[in-house]
Design an enzyme around this catalytic site. Structure first.
Site, PDB file in Angstrom:
ATOM      1  N   ARG A 213      -4.847  46.916 134.016  1.00  0.00           N
ATOM      2  CA  ARG A 213      -4.970  48.342 134.334  1.00  0.00           C
ATOM      3  C   ARG A 213      -5.688  49.047 133.182  1.00  0.00           C
ATOM      4  O   ARG A 213      -5.196  49.067 132.064  1.00  0.00           O
ATOM      5  CB  ARG A 213      -3.549  48.891 134.494  1.00  0.00           C
ATOM      6  CG  ARG A 213      -3.368  50.025 135.423  1.00  0.00           C
ATOM      7  CD  ARG A 213      -2.007  49.951 136.064  1.00  0.00           C
ATOM      8  NE  ARG A 213      -2.126  49.138 137.252  1.00  0.00           N
ATOM      9  CZ  ARG A 213      -2.558  49.600 138.426  1.00  0.00           C
ATOM     10  NH1 ARG A 213      -2.860  50.870 138.574  1.00  0.00           N
ATOM     11  NH2 ARG A 213      -2.667  48.793 139.459  1.00  0.00           N
TER      12      ARG A 213
ATOM     13  N   TYR B 173      -2.639  49.582 115.612  1.00  0.00           N
ATOM     14  CA  TYR B 173      -3.405  50.830 115.701  1.00  0.00           C
ATOM     15  C   TYR B 173      -4.835  50.559 115.272  1.00  0.00           C
ATOM     16  O   TYR B 173      -5.072  49.867 114.278  1.00  0.00           O
ATOM     17  CB  TYR B 173      -2.800  51.907 114.797  1.00  0.00           C
ATOM     18  CG  TYR B 173      -2.132  53.003 115.583  1.00  0.00           C
ATOM     19  CD1 TYR B 173      -2.820  53.614 116.630  1.00  0.00           C
ATOM     20  CD2 TYR B 173      -0.838  53.420 115.308  1.00  0.00           C
ATOM     21  CE1 TYR B 173      -2.217  54.619 117.377  1.00  0.00           C
ATOM     22  CE2 TYR B 173      -0.232  54.421 116.044  1.00  0.00           C
ATOM     23  CZ  TYR B 173      -0.932  55.020 117.091  1.00  0.00           C
ATOM     24  OH  TYR B 173      -0.349  56.004 117.819  1.00  0.00           O
TER      25      TYR B 173
ATOM     26  N   ASP C 276     -19.416  55.861 139.737  1.00  0.00           N
ATOM     27  CA  ASP C 276     -18.025  55.436 139.553  1.00  0.00           C
ATOM     28  C   ASP C 276     -17.827  54.235 140.480  1.00  0.00           C
ATOM     29  O   ASP C 276     -17.637  54.380 141.688  1.00  0.00           O
ATOM     30  CB  ASP C 276     -17.088  56.591 139.930  1.00  0.00           C
ATOM     31  CG  ASP C 276     -15.616  56.214 139.830  1.00  0.00           C
ATOM     32  OD1 ASP C 276     -15.315  55.004 139.764  1.00  0.00           O
ATOM     33  OD2 ASP C 276     -14.775  57.131 139.851  1.00  0.00           O
TER      34      ASP C 276
ATOM     35  N   THR D   6     -12.868  51.235 136.651  1.00  0.00           N
ATOM     36  CA  THR D   6     -11.563  50.737 136.248  1.00  0.00           C
ATOM     37  C   THR D   6     -11.679  49.210 136.230  1.00  0.00           C
ATOM     38  O   THR D   6     -12.610  48.633 136.797  1.00  0.00           O
ATOM     39  CB  THR D   6     -10.455  51.176 137.230  1.00  0.00           C
ATOM     40  OG1 THR D   6     -10.873  50.897 138.571  1.00  0.00           O
ATOM     41  CG2 THR D   6     -10.175  52.664 137.108  1.00  0.00           C
TER      42      THR D   6
ATOM     43  N   LYS E 262      -9.225  46.605 139.709  1.00  0.00           N
ATOM     44  CA  LYS E 262      -9.360  46.536 141.182  1.00  0.00           C
ATOM     45  C   LYS E 262     -10.056  45.225 141.548  1.00  0.00           C
ATOM     46  O   LYS E 262      -9.503  44.169 141.249  1.00  0.00           O
ATOM     47  CB  LYS E 262     -10.084  47.795 141.679  1.00  0.00           C
ATOM     48  CG  LYS E 262      -9.308  49.085 141.357  1.00  0.00           C
ATOM     49  CD  LYS E 262      -9.943  50.296 141.998  1.00  0.00           C
ATOM     50  CE  LYS E 262      -9.089  51.541 141.831  1.00  0.00           C
ATOM     51  NZ  LYS E 262      -9.418  52.347 140.649  1.00  0.00           N
TER      52      LYS E 262
ATOM     53  N   GLU F 100      -7.707  53.196 115.683  1.00  0.00           N
ATOM     54  CA  GLU F 100      -8.609  54.323 115.950  1.00  0.00           C
ATOM     55  C   GLU F 100      -9.987  54.046 115.361  1.00  0.00           C
ATOM     56  O   GLU F 100     -10.090  53.578 114.225  1.00  0.00           O
ATOM     57  CB  GLU F 100      -8.071  55.622 115.334  1.00  0.00           C
ATOM     58  CG  GLU F 100      -7.274  56.437 116.310  1.00  0.00           C
ATOM     59  CD  GLU F 100      -5.813  56.458 115.959  1.00  0.00           C
ATOM     60  OE1 GLU F 100      -5.328  55.429 115.440  1.00  0.00           O
ATOM     61  OE2 GLU F 100      -5.165  57.495 116.203  1.00  0.00           O
TER      62      GLU F 100
HETATM   63  N1  DSN Z   1      -5.870  55.305 142.921  1.00  0.00           N
HETATM   64  C1  DSN Z   1      -7.159  54.711 143.156  1.00  0.00           C
HETATM   65  C2  DSN Z   1      -7.304  54.213 144.539  1.00  0.00           C
HETATM   66  O1  DSN Z   1      -6.298  53.808 145.099  1.00  0.00           O
HETATM   67  O2  DSN Z   1      -8.381  54.191 145.087  1.00  0.00           O
HETATM   68  C3  DSN Z   1      -8.277  55.610 142.782  1.00  0.00           C
HETATM   69  O3  DSN Z   1      -7.982  56.228 141.586  1.00  0.00           O
END
Ligand code: DSN
Length: 436
Positions: free
Chosen positions: A236, A55, A201, A227, A230, A57
């Protein structure tokens, strides 16, 4: 028996079996969903480490629990690497994933009822960019921009006009189904003109930006979220990057201390993440992010990012040579959007994506701009090349895959063709193993 020493195999063969089945599925098919990728073993080792138990925080050197010296070092390492990778002034690596991170960005700089201007979901945007069913349109007002009805490209003049009409407090750039370059500089200029924050984004294209294969929203954009799983090929999760100072801070009537806090955009982002919207950060995942950023800082990653785009262009060319219609007639990035309307009619995305999955090519059905069909039965298929490129595949393999896809798209119900093509796909997966 309760304890820590036994393996998954000993403790829970049922779950172990699913883990093995999923690995087998990934090895024997091609991941072509453009938002998916395969992390390295190194990233997975960090995520599966004992950091999972801690933990923490708070932030490095300001934690609410003891025992965080190692965790602090890990989180600082991830932050420093992310700063270097993107040229960001401030980074918060704690966000659990993209949607919560976008909420954190809005929370940091907006008041409930302020206005967001973002790209409409069925034009290629994201739920969190102001879609009616999402918090982004429930806690805030939302205005939405679209793509040009003829070219299906972002029309920056139309977006500028809309921004001047709507006077949003934040303008969101970035997409989940847009195959072309996004002009982040113009988005920022428009935001400056209307007194809004600029927010990019970059979840889909972060790896391309890090590798120099897509223009960057840095250093001018106020807030950037990505994110990490990708094109960036990490675990993730997500992170928020921002300028240190709030360009739009209003400090009239404040004493020096209050004014400094109001101007501190980095502080606003950090407080939005914790304590406002998150609790304990997932430090094992932050360690995985640190590893992924290290990998992305290596010269090979530049090659990787450029190869993703080369592969996407090669795949697009092959598909179009067989008469397959692509939205915008090609791609500049990692993503292709097939419009089945001219050849198959509306609402055919789902059965055709399922037929492609039958031969081991995994993609997702998707709306196309101005789709006449509903989102759960849309007319398009979204695919991309990050996963294929991770396996070491190049233009030659894209040509084969494009050819196979075109055959299935023409005859999605022809089982004989699909059985033959399944064998070819399987053979190719063996030539490009994922984890061995
Ligand atoms: N789920 C993602 C995508 O496939 O583009 C976006 O959040």
């Amino acid at each position: 028996m309760i304890g820590t020493m036994r393996s998954l195999h000993e403790v829970d063969p049922a779950t172990e079996q699913f883990v093995q089945q999923e690995q087998q599925r990934q090895e024997t098919s091609f991941m072509m969903i453009p938002s998916e990728n395969s992390t390295s073993r190194a990233v997975m080792q960090a995520c599966g480490s004992t950091l999972i138990n801690k933990y923490a925080e708070g932030y490095p050197a300001k934690r609410y629990y003891e025992g965080n010296a190692v965790v602090d070092a890990v989180e600082n390492l991830a932050i420093e690497r992310a700063k270097k990778l993107f040229g960001a002034e401030h980074v918060n690596v704690q966000p659990y994933s993209g949607s919560p991170a976008n909420l954190e960005v809005y929370y940091a700089v907006l008041k409930p009822g302020d206005k967001i201007l973002g790209m409409q979901l069925n034009m290629g945007g994201h739920l969190t960019h102001g879609h009616g069913v999402n918090f982004s349109a429930k806690f805030y007002k939302a205005a939405q921009y679209v793509v040009d009805p003829k070219t299906h490209l972002l029309d920056m003049d139309a977006i500028r006009k809309l921004a001047h009409q709507e006077k949003p407090n934040i303008i969101v750039s970035g997409a989940t189904a847009y195959p072309r370059i996004i002009d982040f500089k113009q988005f920022h200029e428009i935001a400056e003109e209307v007194g809004a924050y600029s927010f990019a984004d970059i979840s889909h294209i972060a790896g391309l930006i890090a590798g120099g294969a897509h223009p960057s929203p840095f250093p001018f954009t106020d807030l950037v979220m990505t994110t990490t799983h990708k094109t960036l090929r990490g675990p993730r999760g997500a992170m928020i990057m921002c300028k240190k100072l709030d360009r739009l801070a209003k400090t009239e009537g404040m004493d020096e201390k209050q004014a400094a806090k109001e101007k501190d955009l980095a502080g606003k982002v950090d407080r939005a993440v914790f304590p406002a919207l998150q609790g304990g950060p997932h430090e094992n995942i932050i360690a995985g992010k640190a590893v992924a950023f290290h990998e992305a800082l290596q010269p090979e990653f530049k090659e990787y990012a450029h190869q993703i785009v080369k592969n996407a262009k090669a795949l697009a060319a092959e598909l179009m040579s067989h008469g397959v219609k692509l939205v915008t007639d090609g791609t500049d990035n990692h993503l292709l959007l097939i419009d089945l309307t001219p050849t198959m009619g509306i609402g055919m995305g789902k059965p055709v994506a399922a037929a492609l999955a039958d031969i081991g090519l995994i993609m997702n059905y998707n709306t196309v701009p101005y789709d006449q069909a509903k989102p759960f039965n849309p007319s398009g298929i979204r695919l991309g090349t990050p996963g294929l490129t991770t396996r070491g595949m190049k233009e030659k393999e894209m040509k084969d895959i494009g050819h196979w896809m075109a055959q299935v798209i023409k005859e999605p119900k022809n089982d004989e063709i699909k059985q033959q093509l399944r064998k070819e796909v399987l053979e190719m997966t063996k030539q490009f193993p994922l984890y061995g």
